[in-house]
Design a protein around this motif. Structure first.
Motif, PDB file in Angstrom:
ATOM      1  N   ALA A 149       0.861  -1.184   0.000  1.00 19.63           N
ATOM      2  CA  ALA A 149       0.000   0.000   0.000  1.00 19.63           C
ATOM      3  C   ALA A 149       0.898   1.235   0.000  1.00 19.63           C
ATOM      4  O   ALA A 149       0.528   2.286   0.524  1.00 19.63           O
ATOM      5  N   SER A 150       2.116   1.036  -0.534  1.00 21.39           N
ATOM      6  CA  SER A 150       3.033   2.143  -0.792  1.00 21.39           C
ATOM      7  C   SER A 150       3.374   2.958   0.448  1.00 21.39           C
ATOM      8  O   SER A 150       3.928   2.430   1.393  1.00 21.39           O
ATOM      9  N   HIS A 151       2.991   4.234   0.454  1.00 26.14           N
ATOM     10  CA  HIS A 151       3.355   5.129   1.566  1.00 26.14           C
ATOM     11  C   HIS A 151       2.347   5.047   2.711  1.00 26.14           C
ATOM     12  O   HIS A 151       2.528   5.708   3.723  1.00 26.14           O
ATOM     13  N   ILE A 178      -2.608  -4.084  -3.472  1.00 24.97           N
ATOM     14  CA  ILE A 178      -2.016  -4.831  -4.590  1.00 24.97           C
ATOM     15  C   ILE A 178      -1.953  -3.899  -5.789  1.00 24.97           C
ATOM     16  O   ILE A 178      -2.981  -3.409  -6.257  1.00 24.97           O
ATOM     17  N   LYS A 179      -0.736  -3.627  -6.251  1.00 18.77           N
ATOM     18  CA  LYS A 179      -0.571  -2.865  -7.482  1.00 18.77           C
ATOM     19  C   LYS A 179      -0.407  -3.864  -8.623  1.00 18.77           C
ATOM     20  O   LYS A 179       0.245  -4.888  -8.452  1.00 18.77           O
ATOM     21  N   VAL A 180      -0.976  -3.526  -9.756  1.00 14.61           N
ATOM     22  CA  VAL A 180      -0.894  -4.408 -10.923  1.00 14.61           C
ATOM     23  C   VAL A 180      -0.120  -3.703 -12.027  1.00 14.61           C
ATOM     24  O   VAL A 180      -0.465  -2.580 -12.387  1.00 14.61           O
ATOM     25  N   ASP A 231       9.147   3.888  -4.378  1.00 12.52           N
ATOM     26  CA  ASP A 231       8.997   4.706  -5.584  1.00 12.52           C
ATOM     27  C   ASP A 231       9.024   6.204  -5.288  1.00 12.52           C
ATOM     28  O   ASP A 231       9.163   7.004  -6.201  1.00 12.52           O
ATOM     29  N   ARG A 232       8.909   6.590  -4.015  1.00 13.67           N
ATOM     30  CA  ARG A 232       8.953   8.025  -3.693  1.00 13.67           C
ATOM     31  C   ARG A 232      10.308   8.415  -3.117  1.00 13.67           C
ATOM     32  O   ARG A 232      10.977   7.585  -2.505  1.00 13.67           O
ATOM     33  N   ASN A 233      10.657   9.682  -3.245  1.00 17.81           N
ATOM     34  CA  ASN A 233      11.904  10.168  -2.668  1.00 17.81           C
ATOM     35  C   ASN A 233      11.751  11.542  -2.081  1.00 17.81           C
ATOM     36  O   ASN A 233      10.994  12.370  -2.582  1.00 17.81           O
TER      37      ASN A 233
END
Ligand code: VG1
Ligand code: CO
Length: 543
Positions: free
Chosen positions: A113-115, A126-128, A283-285
């Motif tokens: 769920a990323s961030h 879930i990313k596709v 994926d984030r910075n």
């Protein structure tokens, strides 16, 4: 061991948002067949998947192990040819994108769920991703949702209980080869091909001091290998480098609110030359220099301006893109360099076609996402290395680079104010209200500035012709400020209203962002009647 077809009942809420399907962990964990249904719905709309290769992994958050096994079982149940799994189930989002491309896979499933925070009371997702390595485009996510609402069966293979996902190598499961790989190697090699590692190594050898905060997300092992092993940064450069299921109770989101300690150390106290952090799935910075925070909008503009400093981009950038609420700093660089320029809706999926067609080489979003055509995801460590490359090539500090940029182009002060856990109806009501009054609002005056343009952002993909409407409301004022508002598509509780504030100027370049944007923020609150509608006096998060 055998393949079985299992009867199931469909769910009607499996609608992917800005970036994948994202819900409370307990929804994924407690609802029967919730993971299997979604994975099967994706496979059903992908066409023939027998024999195809998929990439699978995640950020190691709570429930990821179980979701990984259940996803793998459905992939094998559908007789896909090969599943490339990151050892221990770990894979950063940009690394999956890299591996999909290198191994010519049909797609990938990213268990993250990323961030968003993790844990039993946090979020799961879930990313596709599809064959170009990027997120499933809108046309596909719509079909996935439609399919999930009518799904009555899924196919599944029984996994051997002793299947060891920590050991590298291949195992056969019915028609499927499960290949457990080192999740770091291919990705690190790719980055080494884009940047001058020898120059960055000399930078560290010369005593340059940085910190990288992995926030207990997936980037720890990547950063240790790349920064400490390949580039010779001192041991301990990488902090919180062990992935943990609950991110150590942190919010794995690199920004001024959730990385307060690092910001204090580097920006306020100036104790390091450079610092960076990445989100849960990598994926984030966030980029910090001694005494200075680099807004993601400025970061993108600087990278585009100085792309020639990096071997992988020298003389190669012809076009750039930014998401709609991202500041206009990039636009000024594009104009000066005569780059083609595109403005897309929020979400990385909208950059995919432009990257595939070679129309753009660099792109980014205000939400700490920056990337290029090297993969089809935004890429946190890539951005960190790009900044290290600029520092190594120029011998300048982060602050000097940024100040020179502002002197040349002027400055776009930018900030985002989030109002979280709002009543969804009230939030939708606000947007509907304003949408109905756009024309009438033009010409009105708010806190001393005239509103000169009001629009409801819509986008037509220049390549596929696909259209999306209602991507956000935008207001432009005659003091060169802009306000954009939209509702988040990644939240899992109530509605999140995002107010994007920006103002351009060529003078007083060192003025503080809060001070410059205070009148713009007041105007946004008035325009949205924040207090009357939501009973809130200020935002929950400011980035
Ligand atoms: C947010 C950001 C958006 C980003 C998306 C996925 O979406 O605003 O720019 O692409 O998260 O980022 P929203 O709909 O909540 O505003 V990640 O790191 O979660 O994949
Ligand atoms: Co992310």
């Amino acid at each position: 061991m055998a393949i079985r077809t299992v009867a199931t009942t469909p769910y009607d809420d499996q609608k992917p948002g800005t970036s994948g399907l994202r819900k409370k962990t307990r929804i994924f964990a407690e609802r029967p067949h919730y993971v299997e249904n979604f994975v099967q719905a994706v496979l059903d709309v992908m066409g023939e998947v027998r024999g195809a290769t998929f990439v699978l992994g995640g950020d190691g958050r709570h429930f990821a192990d179980e979701a990984l096994r259940r996803t793998l079982a459905v992939l094998a149940g559908n007789r896909v040819g090969r599943v490339i799994v990151g050892a221990r189930g770990l894979f950063s989002t940009p690394a999956v994108s890299c591996v999909i491309r290198r191994r010519r896979a049909r797609g990938g499933f990213l268990l993250t769920a990323s961030h968003n925070p993790g844990g039993p009371d946090g979020d799961f997702g879930i990313k596709v991703n599809v064959a170009n390595g990027g997120p499933a485009p809108e046309s596909l996510t719509r079909r996935i949702h439609a399919r999930s609402r009518e799904l009555r069966r899924y196919h599944v293979a029984d996994l051997p209980p002793d299947l060891d996902l920590a050991r590298l190598g291949e195992v056969r499961l019915e028609a499927t080869v499960v290949e457990v790989v080192d999740p770091v190697a291919d990705y690190a090699d790719m980055l080494e091909g884009l940047f001058d590692f020898a120059a960055i190594r000399r930078l560290f050898a010369g005593g340059f001091r940085m910190a990288f905060d992995a926030l207990h997300g997936v980037t720890g092992p990547y950063a240790r290998h790349i920064l400490e092993e390949r580039l010779g940064a001192p041991a301990g450069t990488v902090r919180r480098g062990d992935p943990r299921p609950d991110f150590g109770g942190l919010h794995p989101d690199p920004n001024l609110t959730w990385c307060r300690g690092l910001v204090q150390e580097v920006v306020a106290e100036g104790r390091l030359d450079f610092a960076a952090a990445c989100d849960g799935d990598g994926d984030r910075n966030m980029i910090l220099g001694r005494g200075i925070f680099v807004s993601p909008c400025d970061s993108l503009a600087v990278l585009a301006d100085r792309a020639d400093d990096a071997p992988g981009y020298r003389g190669r950038v012809r076009g750039v893109a930014r998401s709609m609420p991202t500041s206009r700093a990039l636009d000024r660089v594009a104009q000066a360099h005569r780059f083609a320029f595109f403005e897309t809706p929020t979400g990385w999926k909208f950059f995919g076609d432009l990257l595939d067609a070679g129309l753009i080489q660099l792109c980014g979003e205000e939400s700490f996402g920056t990337g290029s055509d090297h993969v089809r995801e935004k890429d946190g460590l890539w951005a960190v290395l790009f900044w290290l490359q600029l520092l190594a090539a120029s011998g300048e500090s982060v602050a000097a680079i940024l100040h020179r940029h502002w002197q040349r182009y002027g400055r776009d002060w930018f900030s985002r104010h989030d109002y979280e856990r709002l009543d969804p109806e009230a939030a939708a009501g606000l947007l509907a209200d304003l949408r109905g009054r756009l024309a009438a609002l033009e010409g009105t005056v708010w806190h001393g500035a005239r509103l000169v343009q009001a629009e409801d952002f819509a986008y037509r993909d220049p390549l596929s012709g696909e259209e999306v409407a209602h991507q956000g409301l935008r207001f432009r004022f005659d003091d060169d400020s802009r306000i954009t508002l939209r509702l988040s598509g990644t939240g899992t509780e109530g509605a999140t209203l995002r107010l994007y504030l920006e103002r351009y100027g060529r003078e007083g370049l060192m003025r503080d962002v809060g001070e410059v944007l205070a009148p713009v923020a007041a105007r946004a609150r008035a325009l949205c009647e924040i207090e009357r509608r939501f009973g809130r006096r200020g935002p929950d998060v400011v980035t």
